[in-house]
Design a protein around this motif. Sequence first.
Motif: not given
Length: 295
Positions: A165-169, A187-190, A199-202, A205-214
Amino acid sequence: MTSIDGSFSGVLCPIVTPLADGEVDEETLSSLTEFILDGGVDGLFPCGTTGEFASLAPEQRERVIGTVAEAAGDAPVIAGAAGTSVPETLRRIEEAESAGADAAAIVGPYFHTANGPEGTQRFFEAIAEESALPLYLYNIPMYVGDDVDAETVGTLAEHDAVRGMKDTSGDLSYFLSVDRHTPEEFVLMQGFDTLLVPALRMGSNGGVHALANVIPEVFAELLKSANDERGAELQREAIAPLFELCVEHGFAPATKAALVHRDVIPSDEVKPPLVELDEDAKADIADAVDRALER
């Protein structure tokens, strides 16, 4: 097919959809994919919120996914396949499979905004039973109306097709609750850029992040230093200011403006109902990008 399982650790990029006169600019999309991966990001998420999936025609969605999948090589590609009905969602999953995606991300049936846990579970289960691809739930309550109940996520995680799951809450307590209700291999992604380090410290697995474009190189460094002060500094000083501007101005317009500033894409064109940013907003974003790259 690239596997994204419990051993996965990294960042996926919900890639923007470059446009030219309303049509998908496939050449730019391909080069953007390469830019993101060369910057150290681990995979791609085409046709997500930042990719303006809701404004793309079906054939445009297929071209986006196909272009990204081809340019991504061995990197994992999870394609957005959000729909408001089971048949529509299954059709989008089939389109994603045909276009070369490794997995699909699905959301609860939006617009109703009052989905009970039982109804949401039945919706996801019906899709999982027929899905042509492995599935990742996409929790985005600001557009669906409510979170996917953590216990419901735990039940869905028992299905072979549901891998994560990707959580964008933006709610770290909810995120940790989902973690407690799901098995280790889930697989739990922030999804909130500013919550990646905690999230990584807790155990994320990682994240899905818009700013990774930039600023993909910043995310790559952050992943390596998440458990020390350097990771916290990058989160606080490089990512947070840009993320706040994205929240203020909208992720697709702000991210595209930032990419134009970096000379990665030629145009910040977006599809209606979105609009391009004014010059003051673009200047603020350019300044934040420059400061992020100096960190």
